[in-house]
Enzyme design. Structure first.
Site, PDB file in Angstrom:
ATOM      1  N   ASN A 271       0.835  -1.213   0.000  1.00 44.92           N
ATOM      2  CA  ASN A 271       0.000   0.000   0.000  1.00 44.92           C
ATOM      3  C   ASN A 271       0.867   1.260   0.000  1.00 44.92           C
ATOM      4  OD1 ASN A 271      -2.535  -1.088  -0.020  1.00 44.92           O
ATOM      5  ND2 ASN A 271      -2.753  -1.131   2.198  1.00 44.92           N
ATOM      6  N   HIS A 276      -2.984   2.101  -2.612  1.00 49.57           N
ATOM      7  CA  HIS A 276      -4.057   1.249  -2.089  1.00 49.57           C
ATOM      8  C   HIS A 276      -4.659   0.353  -3.168  1.00 49.57           C
ATOM      9  CE1 HIS A 276      -7.641   0.363   0.398  1.00 49.57           C
ATOM     10  NE2 HIS A 276      -6.821   0.645   1.402  1.00 49.57           N
ATOM     11  N   ARG A 295     -10.236 -27.409  -0.747  1.00 50.66           N
ATOM     12  CA  ARG A 295     -11.258 -28.295  -1.302  1.00 50.66           C
ATOM     13  C   ARG A 295     -12.603 -27.586  -1.377  1.00 50.66           C
ATOM     14  NH1 ARG A 295     -11.087 -32.809   3.195  1.00 50.66           N
ATOM     15  NH2 ARG A 295     -11.416 -30.848   4.281  1.00 50.66           N
ATOM     16  N   GLU A 306      -5.995  -7.876   5.865  1.00 52.90           N
ATOM     17  CA  GLU A 306      -5.183  -8.847   5.102  1.00 52.90           C
ATOM     18  C   GLU A 306      -5.043 -10.133   5.894  1.00 52.90           C
ATOM     19  OE1 GLU A 306      -3.853  -7.528   7.850  1.00 52.90           O
ATOM     20  OE2 GLU A 306      -1.772  -7.927   7.279  1.00 52.90           O
TER      21      GLU A 306
HETATM   22  N1  LIG Z   1      -5.264  -2.124  -0.229  1.00 52.15           N
HETATM   23  C1  LIG Z   1      -5.875  -2.533   0.888  1.00 52.15           C
HETATM   24  N2  LIG Z   1      -5.205  -2.513   2.034  1.00 52.15           N
HETATM   25  C2  LIG Z   1      -5.802  -2.928   3.151  1.00 52.15           C
HETATM   26  C3  LIG Z   1      -7.132  -3.373   3.138  1.00 52.15           C
HETATM   27  N3  LIG Z   1      -7.465  -3.733   4.404  1.00 52.15           N
HETATM   28  C4  LIG Z   1      -6.385  -3.533   5.181  1.00 52.15           C
HETATM   29  N4  LIG Z   1      -5.370  -3.046   4.425  1.00 52.15           N
HETATM   30  C5  LIG Z   1      -4.028  -2.652   4.833  1.00 52.15           C
HETATM   31  O1  LIG Z   1      -3.322  -3.797   5.294  1.00 52.15           O
HETATM   32  C6  LIG Z   1      -2.210  -3.297   6.041  1.00 52.15           C
HETATM   33  C7  LIG Z   1      -1.961  -4.230   7.197  1.00 52.15           C
HETATM   34  O2  LIG Z   1      -0.690  -4.027   7.612  1.00 52.15           O
HETATM   35  P1  LIG Z   1      -0.147  -4.455   9.011  1.00 52.15           P
HETATM   36  O3  LIG Z   1      -1.147  -5.322   9.725  1.00 52.15           O
HETATM   37  O4  LIG Z   1       0.258  -3.242   9.760  1.00 52.15           O
HETATM   38  O5  LIG Z   1       1.088  -5.309   8.780  1.00 52.15           O
HETATM   39  P2  LIG Z   1       1.865  -5.848   7.508  1.00 52.15           P
HETATM   40  O6  LIG Z   1       2.494  -4.742   6.718  1.00 52.15           O
HETATM   41  O7  LIG Z   1       0.996  -6.756   6.741  1.00 52.15           O
HETATM   42  O8  LIG Z   1       3.030  -6.609   8.197  1.00 52.15           O
HETATM   43  P3  LIG Z   1       3.018  -7.941   8.999  1.00 52.15           P
HETATM   44  O9  LIG Z   1       1.605  -8.380   9.189  1.00 52.15           O
HETATM   45  O10 LIG Z   1       3.652  -7.593  10.312  1.00 52.15           O
HETATM   46  O11 LIG Z   1       3.829  -8.873   8.201  1.00 52.15           O
HETATM   47  C8  LIG Z   1      -2.557  -1.881   6.460  1.00 52.15           C
HETATM   48  O12 LIG Z   1      -1.735  -0.991   5.743  1.00 52.15           O
HETATM   49  C9  LIG Z   1      -3.993  -1.717   6.000  1.00 52.15           C
HETATM   50  O13 LIG Z   1      -4.279  -0.400   5.586  1.00 52.15           O
HETATM   51  C10 LIG Z   1      -7.844  -3.347   1.905  1.00 52.15           C
HETATM   52  O14 LIG Z   1      -9.013  -3.711   1.792  1.00 52.15           O
HETATM   53  N5  LIG Z   1      -7.170  -2.937   0.800  1.00 52.15           N
END
Ligand SMILES: Nc1nc2c(ncn2[C@@H]2O[C@H](COP(=O)(O)OP(=O)(O)OP(=O)(O)O)[C@@H](O)[C@H]2O)c(=O)[nH]1
Length: 413
Positions: A271, A276, A295, A306
């Site tokens: 992101n 995004h 399955r 995520e």
């Molecule tokens: N593009 C997008 N980003 C999302 C969505 N939902 C959540 N996110 C992003 O997912 C990211 C989650 O990041 P973090 O949980 O901080 O951690 P990470 O960078 O995945 O790192 P680790 O989990 O520690 O490996 C955040 O930047 C959220 O804004 C979505 O629907 N779309």
């Protein structure tokens, strides 16, 4: 030409009023074959709660109405009618009691068939007895009310979100009852018979339209609440229902149930660096990969941004590890810079973890996923600390090669 225009206009107005714009939507109204689990459960729950409500009311009203019979009908006829009133009320009470059980579409359909069968049977028997008497004045008025019963029941179909196939199979026996009981004995009775059958068919048509409309509305509401718009996966809300259902099914059948808790690694950096929209593309691709790898009976839930939960009914911890190996080999797609998307995965299993509810399972899997993160990501953490590593991926120590990630790599967010 004019006729064609008229038919097209009729078709468009019908599809608009029923909210049918695609063939799939049409098919969903015809039969329940393509209805998803959340839809079937929701439908069963609506049907059973309404069956309970109406059967409970009928169980009281049907015997109470015999006071009217007592006031206006001959004593002997009243006694005969009282007997079938008591039998019908008992049947309604039994149906109401059954409707309190766990929502299940098969049960809901059977109960509805039962509820719809009691009234025509009551009507047929009462009609048979009423015919044996020469009733006049108020007596006749009260007797005529009995003839309205099938109409009341068919109108009652409007209360249930049914498919066309269900509607036809519920309505056909009632239509048969009305037609059979209306067969004219003399020439003079023909107009009365025709108008009765015609009126019944009209009410049936309106009831079917209302019921289909209700189903359409319910489908759109449940779909909106159950499926994540971006990924098409089950939403957290629908996922909770699924976890609850699978947990209960598993405890009843004393089999296994494994769940995987996946959290994409360093997703924030996608992101932050690529925007995004690029993040959304990565998320969507990861979700598709997950669905393609598990399955048919497994469920994939978008638990949070995520984070995903995969429910693996009947899977032992070893089988859950097999699924993880498959996920790791198939991959979860690529990041915009061409590097692999990886995830940290926690596993929990109902028997091995002695979990007494689905929440405990989720908590355990979440905790293990967190441990996998701390230990370097791109790996799974199973029961007894067993680990699987993402193939062809830098080990924990060299994970610092993630140049695109502006956040300190060791830090947990
Ligand atoms: N593009 C997008 N980003 C999302 C969505 N939902 C959540 N996110 C992003 O997912 C990211 C989650 O990041 P973090 O949980 O901080 O951690 P990470 O960078 O995945 O790192 P680790 O989990 O520690 O490996 C955040 O930047 C959220 O804004 C979505 O629907 N779309």
């Amino acid at each position: 030409m004019k006729r064609m225009k008229y038919v097209t206009a009729m078709y468009i107005s019908l599809s608009e009023s029923l909210g049918i714009y695609t063939l799939d939507q049409l098919y969903e109204l015809l039969t329940n074959k393509q209805h998803s689990m959340p839809i079937s459960r929701h439908r069963a729950s609506i049907m059973q709660s309404r069956i309970f409500f109406f059967c409970a009311i009928f169980a009281v009203l049907v015997p109470v109405w015999s006071l009217i019979d007592l006031l206006f009908l001959p004593g002997e006829l009243w006694r005969e009618l009282l007997l079938i009133r008591v039998i019908s009320a008992t049947a309604f009470a039994l149906l109401a009691w059954q409707a309190r059980k766990e929502p299940d579409l098969k049960r809901a359909r059977l109960l509805l068939a039962g509820m719809l069968a009691v009234t025509p049977l009551f009507y047929l028997i009462s009609d048979h007895w009423l015919q044996a008497y020469e009733l006049t004045g108020t007596e006749q008025v009260v007797a005529e009310l009995y003839a309205l019963l099938p109409f009341v029941m068919i109108a009652g179909l409007t209360l249930f979100p049914l498919t066309l196939r269900e509607l036809l199979s519920f309505a056909a026996p009632m239509l048969a009852v009305v037609v059979l009981s209306s067969i004219p004995q003399t020439h003079n009775e023909i107009p009365q018979a025709v108008s009765t059958i015609w009126l019944f068919t009209l009410i049936l048509g309106v009831a079917m339209f209302a019921s289909l409309n209700q189903l359409r509305y319910m489908l759109s509401q449940v779909n909106r609440a159950s499926y994540d718009v971006l990924t098409g996966l089950l939403t957290r809300r629908a996922g909770i229902e699924m976890l609850d259902l699978q947990y209960r099914l598993t405890t009843m059948s004393e089999t296994h149930l494994s769940i995987l808790y996946l959290d994409l690694d360093h997703f924030k950096s996608v992101n932050d660096i690529y925007g995004h929209d690029a993040g959304d593309v990565v998320l969507k691709a990861a979700a598709q990969q997950l669905c393609a790898t598990v399955r048919k009976g497994d469920s994939v839930i978008r638990w949070g941004g995520e984070e995903f939960i995969v429910i693996l009914p009947t899977a032992t911890p070893d089988e859950a590890n097999d699924v993880i190996s498959r996920i790791m080999s198939a991959g979860l797609g690529l990041r915009p810079d061409g590097k692999q998307v990886t995830a940290s995965i926690g596993i929990a299993e109902i028997q091995a973890d002695d979990a007494h509810d689905w929440k405990t399972l989720v908590e355990l899997a979440d905790h293990r996923m967190y441990t996998a993160k701390i230990q370097g990501r791109a790996r799974s953490m199973g029961i007894n600390d067993s680990q699987l590593l993402w193939p062809d991926f830098p080990a924990a120590g060299i994970e610092k090669n993630y140049t695109m990630d502006p956040a300190p790599l060791g830090a947990e967010s």
